[in-house]
Design a protein around this motif. Structure first.
Motif, PDB file in Angstrom:
ATOM      1  N   THR A   1      -5.768  22.536 -28.531  1.00 65.36           N
ATOM      2  CA  THR A   1      -5.600  21.352 -28.576  1.00 65.36           C
ATOM      3  C   THR A   1      -4.612  20.650 -28.014  1.00 65.36           C
ATOM      4  N   ALA A   2      -3.453  21.397 -27.993  1.00 69.02           N
ATOM      5  CA  ALA A   2      -2.278  20.733 -26.885  1.00 69.02           C
ATOM      6  C   ALA A   2      -2.797  20.883 -25.641  1.00 69.02           C
ATOM      7  N   ARG A   3      -3.468  21.825 -25.145  1.00 68.48           N
ATOM      8  CA  ARG A   3      -3.847  21.777 -24.004  1.00 68.48           C
ATOM      9  C   ARG A   3      -4.786  20.790 -23.468  1.00 68.48           C
ATOM     10  N   LYS A   4      -5.816  20.531 -24.433  1.00 68.36           N
ATOM     11  CA  LYS A   4      -6.718  19.526 -24.172  1.00 68.36           C
ATOM     12  C   LYS A   4      -5.989  18.125 -23.990  1.00 68.36           C
ATOM     13  N   SER A   5      -5.017  17.790 -24.998  1.00 70.20           N
ATOM     14  CA  SER A   5      -4.571  16.532 -25.124  1.00 70.20           C
ATOM     15  C   SER A   5      -3.598  16.306 -23.873  1.00 70.20           C
ATOM     16  N   ALA A   6      -3.081  17.505 -23.056  1.00 68.99           N
ATOM     17  CA  ALA A   6      -2.191  17.534 -22.035  1.00 68.99           C
ATOM     18  C   ALA A   6      -3.209  16.816 -20.927  1.00 68.99           C
TER      19      ALA A   6
ATOM     20  N   GLN B   1       0.973  -1.159  -0.007  1.00 76.99           N
ATOM     21  CA  GLN B   1       0.137   0.011  -0.009  1.00 76.99           C
ATOM     22  C   GLN B   1       0.733   1.233  -0.032  1.00 76.99           C
ATOM     23  N   THR B   2       1.924   1.195   0.907  1.00 76.19           N
ATOM     24  CA  THR B   2       3.042   2.349   0.811  1.00 76.19           C
ATOM     25  C   THR B   2       3.297   2.703  -0.643  1.00 76.19           C
ATOM     26  N   VAL B   3       3.879   1.640  -1.293  1.00 78.12           N
ATOM     27  CA  VAL B   3       4.188   1.666  -2.617  1.00 78.12           C
ATOM     28  C   VAL B   3       3.400   2.114  -3.667  1.00 78.12           C
ATOM     29  N   GLY B   4       2.146   1.672  -3.232  1.00 79.92           N
ATOM     30  CA  GLY B   4       0.748   2.102  -4.134  1.00 79.92           C
ATOM     31  C   GLY B   4       0.495   3.520  -3.791  1.00 79.92           C
ATOM     32  N   ILE B   5       0.790   4.130  -2.735  1.00 77.68           N
ATOM     33  CA  ILE B   5       0.337   5.582  -2.345  1.00 77.68           C
ATOM     34  C   ILE B   5       1.391   6.273  -3.127  1.00 77.68           C
ATOM     35  N   ALA B   6       2.652   5.749  -3.029  1.00 76.95           N
ATOM     36  CA  ALA B   6       3.953   6.642  -3.486  1.00 76.95           C
ATOM     37  C   ALA B   6       3.648   6.784  -5.102  1.00 76.95           C
ATOM     38  N   GLY B   7       3.162   5.631  -5.713  1.00 81.91           N
ATOM     39  CA  GLY B   7       2.727   5.464  -7.081  1.00 81.91           C
ATOM     40  C   GLY B   7       1.756   6.552  -7.483  1.00 81.91           C
ATOM     41  N   LEU B   8       0.632   6.754  -6.584  1.00 75.11           N
ATOM     42  CA  LEU B   8      -0.327   7.555  -6.804  1.00 75.11           C
ATOM     43  C   LEU B   8       0.205   8.996  -6.637  1.00 75.11           C
ATOM     44  N   ILE B   9       0.920   9.359  -5.666  1.00 65.46           N
ATOM     45  CA  ILE B   9       1.575  10.677  -5.522  1.00 65.46           C
ATOM     46  C   ILE B   9       2.598  10.933  -6.842  1.00 65.46           C
ATOM     47  N   GLY B  10       3.358  10.022  -7.116  1.00 67.11           N
ATOM     48  CA  GLY B  10       4.093  10.195  -8.538  1.00 67.11           C
ATOM     49  C   GLY B  10       3.341  10.551  -9.643  1.00 67.11           C
ATOM     50  N   ALA B  11       2.313   9.718  -9.696  1.00 65.94           N
ATOM     51  CA  ALA B  11       1.139   9.790 -10.877  1.00 65.94           C
ATOM     52  C   ALA B  11       0.569  11.168 -10.939  1.00 65.94           C
ATOM     53  N   TYR B  12       0.491  11.726  -9.690  1.00 64.23           N
ATOM     54  CA  TYR B  12      -0.302  12.906  -9.771  1.00 64.23           C
ATOM     55  C   TYR B  12       0.585  13.987  -9.923  1.00 64.23           C
ATOM     56  N   GLY B  13       1.857  14.025  -9.533  1.00 61.94           N
ATOM     57  CA  GLY B  13       3.138  14.843 -10.018  1.00 61.94           C
ATOM     58  C   GLY B  13       3.211  14.714 -11.526  1.00 61.94           C
ATOM     59  N   GLU B  14       3.184  13.641 -11.985  1.00 61.90           N
ATOM     60  CA  GLU B  14       3.329  13.426 -13.473  1.00 61.90           C
ATOM     61  C   GLU B  14       2.157  13.958 -14.331  1.00 61.90           C
ATOM     62  N   SER B  15       1.064  13.928 -13.856  1.00 64.49           N
ATOM     63  CA  SER B  15      -0.082  14.447 -14.506  1.00 64.49           C
ATOM     64  C   SER B  15      -0.142  15.904 -14.267  1.00 64.49           C
ATOM     65  N   GLN B  16       0.247  16.571 -13.437  1.00 67.62           N
ATOM     66  CA  GLN B  16       0.497  17.915 -13.153  1.00 67.62           C
ATOM     67  C   GLN B  16       1.503  18.522 -14.090  1.00 67.62           C
ATOM     68  N   ALA B  17       2.483  17.739 -14.086  1.00 71.33           N
ATOM     69  CA  ALA B  17       3.760  18.153 -15.161  1.00 71.33           C
ATOM     70  C   ALA B  17       3.267  17.986 -16.650  1.00 71.33           C
ATOM     71  N   GLN B  18       2.315  17.057 -16.975  1.00 65.08           N
ATOM     72  CA  GLN B  18       1.676  17.124 -18.284  1.00 65.08           C
ATOM     73  C   GLN B  18       1.129  18.102 -18.643  1.00 65.08           C
ATOM     74  N   GLN B  19       0.171  18.404 -17.501  1.00 67.45           N
ATOM     75  CA  GLN B  19      -0.937  19.589 -17.641  1.00 67.45           C
ATOM     76  C   GLN B  19      -0.110  20.966 -17.789  1.00 67.45           C
ATOM     77  N   ALA B  20       1.029  21.115 -17.013  1.00 63.61           N
ATOM     78  CA  ALA B  20       1.912  22.132 -17.240  1.00 63.61           C
ATOM     79  C   ALA B  20       2.415  22.362 -18.690  1.00 63.61           C
ATOM     80  N   ALA B  21       2.921  21.184 -19.046  1.00 60.57           N
ATOM     81  CA  ALA B  21       3.750  20.962 -20.432  1.00 60.57           C
ATOM     82  C   ALA B  21       2.254  21.601 -21.464  1.00 60.57           C
ATOM     83  N   GLY B  22       1.334  21.059 -21.276  1.00 59.41           N
ATOM     84  CA  GLY B  22       0.088  21.435 -22.440  1.00 59.41           C
ATOM     85  C   GLY B  22      -0.018  23.096 -22.079  1.00 59.41           C
TER      86      GLY B  22
END
Length: 197
Positions: free
Chosen positions: A173-178, A7-28
């Motif tokens: 379109t780039a922002r929506k795709s992100a 579960q700790t690894v899973g939560i860390a994965g969620l936090i990492g995924a959230y950071g990655e998703s925010q980075a993708q939105q920022a890139a968009g």
């Protein structure tokens, strides 16, 4: 309740995924901003080019009108020279006739002067017509130059607006795709977390 290592690894994965998703939105957002700046610059540059082109056309049209005016003046000067030469020629004819004792208002002396006046007036008429033609053609050339520049500027500005619209659409379109990628990253992380025990 204590968290399992999974579960700790899973939560860390969620936090990492959230950071990655925010980075993708920022890139968009960054990509959209780049497209918007490019669209703005495209419009600004096309407007500057149109203004400079119009200024150049006005200068060239002024030069064309001035050239036509000078040409017309030259034809007028030529006509005046013809009249001056006619007067001098007729004075010479009268002087020679008087020196020879011929009557000035009759015979060949009068005929020569009459023909000289008629020929000169035809030439002066042609010079006047040439002067008028130079002015008219100069005006037409200047008008055509200005009108052509106006049409070209309109087409260029329309093209720039169209290109700016395409750039803005690409940015949107780039922002929506992100955003879609960011959501997919979060969804995958959620699924991965549910798999963890």
């Amino acid at each position: 309740m204590a968290l399992t290592p999974g579960q700790t690894v899973g939560i860390a994965g969620l936090i990492g995924a959230y950071g990655e998703s925010q980075a993708q939105q920022a890139a968009g957002i960054n990509q959209q901003t780049g497209f918007m700046l490019q669209a703005r610059d495209t419009l600004a540059i096309s407007q500057v080019r149109a203004d400079m082109s119009e200024q150049y056309a006005v200068i060239q049209a002024g030069r064309t009108l001035k050239k036509a005016d000078i040409e017309a003046q030259n034809y007028t000067i030529a006509g005046n020279s013809l009249l001056k030469n006619m007067r001098a020629t007729n004075a010479t004819v009268r002087a020679r006739a008087a020196a020879s004792g011929v009557v000035l208002g009759e015979g060949s002396v009068q005929g020569i002067q009459r023909e000289n006046v008629a020929a000169t007036m035809r030439d002066v008429g042609i010079a006047d017509l040439n002067a008028l033609t130079a002015r008219v053609l100069g005006f037409e050339d200047a008008s055509a130059m200005l009108q052509s520049t106006e049409y070209q500027n309109t087409l260029n500005l329309y093209s720039a607006r169209s290109q700016a619209g395409q750039l803005e659409f690409a940015g949107s379109t780039a922002r929506k795709s992100a955003g879609i990628l960011a959501n997919a990253t979060l969804a995958k992380a959620g699924v991965d977390y549910l798999k963890v025990k």
